[in-house]
Design an enzyme around this catalytic site. Structure first.
Site, short mmCIF file in Angstrom:
data_model
loop_
_atom_site.label_atom_id
_atom_site.label_comp_id
_atom_site.label_asym_id
_atom_site.label_seq_id
_atom_site.Cartn_x
_atom_site.Cartn_y
_atom_site.Cartn_z
N LYS A 9 0.80 -1.09 -0.07
CA LYS A 9 0.40 -0.14 -0.14
C LYS A 9 0.98 1.39 0.13
CE LYS A 9 0.73 1.40 4.34
NZ LYS A 9 1.60 2.69 4.89
N ASP A 133 -2.47 -1.21 10.34
CA ASP A 133 -2.68 -1.00 8.87
C ASP A 133 -3.49 -2.20 8.10
OD1 ASP A 133 -1.20 1.35 8.76
OD2 ASP A 133 0.54 0.41 7.86
O1 C5P Z 1 -0.01 -0.61 14.49
P1 C5P Z 1 1.85 -0.89 14.17
O2 C5P Z 1 2.21 -2.14 14.37
O3 C5P Z 1 1.97 -0.72 12.63
O4 C5P Z 1 2.22 0.19 14.79
C1 C5P Z 1 3.79 0.35 15.02
C2 C5P Z 1 3.98 1.58 16.00
O5 C5P Z 1 3.82 2.84 15.50
C3 C5P Z 1 3.10 1.49 17.25
O6 C5P Z 1 3.69 0.65 18.36
C4 C5P Z 1 3.11 3.01 17.72
O7 C5P Z 1 4.27 3.17 18.38
C5 C5P Z 1 3.09 3.58 16.27
N1 C5P Z 1 1.69 3.87 15.81
C6 C5P Z 1 1.37 5.25 16.50
N2 C5P Z 1 -0.13 5.70 15.79
C7 C5P Z 1 -0.62 4.84 14.85
C8 C5P Z 1 0.20 3.74 14.38
C9 C5P Z 1 1.37 3.45 14.70
O8 C5P Z 1 1.73 5.85 17.04
N3 C5P Z 1 -1.78 5.28 14.33
#
Ligand code: C5P
Length: 278
Positions: A9, A133
């Site tokens: 994406k 995501d």
């Molecule tokens: O959800 P994902 O594993 O992709 O997120 C990785 C890190 O990125 C999370 O642990 C968080 O620290 C940060 N994040 C965030 N806000 C979001 C998505 C991710 O702060 N909307």
């Protein structure tokens, strides 16, 4: 053996709206699937195993493919083992959602192969446990995503060719978000930006781009080189390190990058994404 395509994406725009009490950030972003993707091959087996062309891949139970399979077992009460082969084409830590796409593809494939008929809304709901995501990939491939990214509003398909450029190093999403400060948050109306994309007035921006340039200074010079090469638009996707580019660019002189010529990709209702055949 059952093969499924697992697309990458890009974020056509990504507005960071503020930090939440749970430590995540509220976002508003137009996500688009593209024809660059991995291929996952599943077989039911006597024990779990994961092989890949990417020898650096974490093939342990922490891999999002197994985490998705475990989640599926927990939610359905079913018991099975999976033999998975991942043909990895999406660069890691590239802001292209590769791991999230693999997780969504696994949930979809298990639902189909085991004939469970779990409604899409449930898969979307479950996928929030795997990452912000993952839910996007259950849309048709074009969607407005809010909250952590897991609230997905499907949109009419957009169509374009884009060049994706990834340097040899990745950027940690957690680190990029952790360095954001309130002065960098988007203060406009993200819905207004969204309308622009469907009224021929697209506005490409990413509030994570500048902070990512502070983490990896080479990324700022890579963006300049890509603009200098002739592209009309060059923007970082997610928390980097990849850029998507529209227009034409003469980039053969730029060193240490991987270049992917892609099309926007959408899936038909009731089937998963398929690779485009050129
Ligand atoms: O959800 P994902 O594993 O992709 O997120 C990785 C890190 O990125 C999370 O642990 C968080 O620290 C940060 N994040 C965030 N806000 C979001 C998505 C991710 O702060 N909307």
């Amino acid at each position: 053996m059952h093969r499924y395509f697992s697309p990458a994406k890009i974020n056509l725009y990504l507005a960071v709206l503020g930090k939440r009490e749970d430590g995540f950030h509220n976002l508003a972003s137009l996500f688009q699937a593209v024809s660059l993707g991995d291929t996952l091959t599943y077989a039911f087996s006597k024990q779990d195993s994961l092989t890949s062309n990417d020898l650096s891949l974490d093939a342990s139970s922490k891999n999002l493919i197994f985490r998705a399979a475990e989640l599926f077992k927990k939610k359905t009460g079913l018991s099975f083992h999976l033999d998975v082969h991942l043909d990895k084409q999406i660069p890691k830590e590239g802001g292209l959602g590769g791991g999230s796409s693999n997780a969504a593809t696994t949930l979809w494939a298990l639902n189909e192969l085991l004939d469970c008929k779990i409604p899409l809304e449930d898969l979307i709901d479950w996928s929030g446990e795997l990452g912000s995501d993952v839910a996007f990939f259950f849309s048709n491939g074009t969607a407005y995503c809010t909250s952590r990214g897991e609230i997905v509003r499907p949109l009419p398909a957009l169509s374009a060719h884009c060049t994706i450029v990834t340097p040899k190093y990745g950027v940690s999403t957690a680190q990029a978000f952790s360095l954001m400060d309130p002065s960098m948050y988007f203060s406009g109306d993200p819905e207004e930006v969204l309308q622009g994309f469907f009224n021929n007035k697209p506005c490409y921006f990413n509030n994570l781009e500048n902070i990512t340039f502070q983490i990896q200074a080479e990324l700022a010079s890579l963006k300049s080189s890509l603009l200098h090469a002739g592209f009309d638009t060059v923007l970082m996707t997610g928390s980097g390190s990849s850029f998507f580019c529209f227009g034409e660019g003469a980039i053969s002189e730029i060193k240490d990058i991987s270049v992917f010529q892609t099309q926007f990709l959408n899936r038909p209702d009731n089937s998963w994404y398929s690779a485009l055949v050129f």
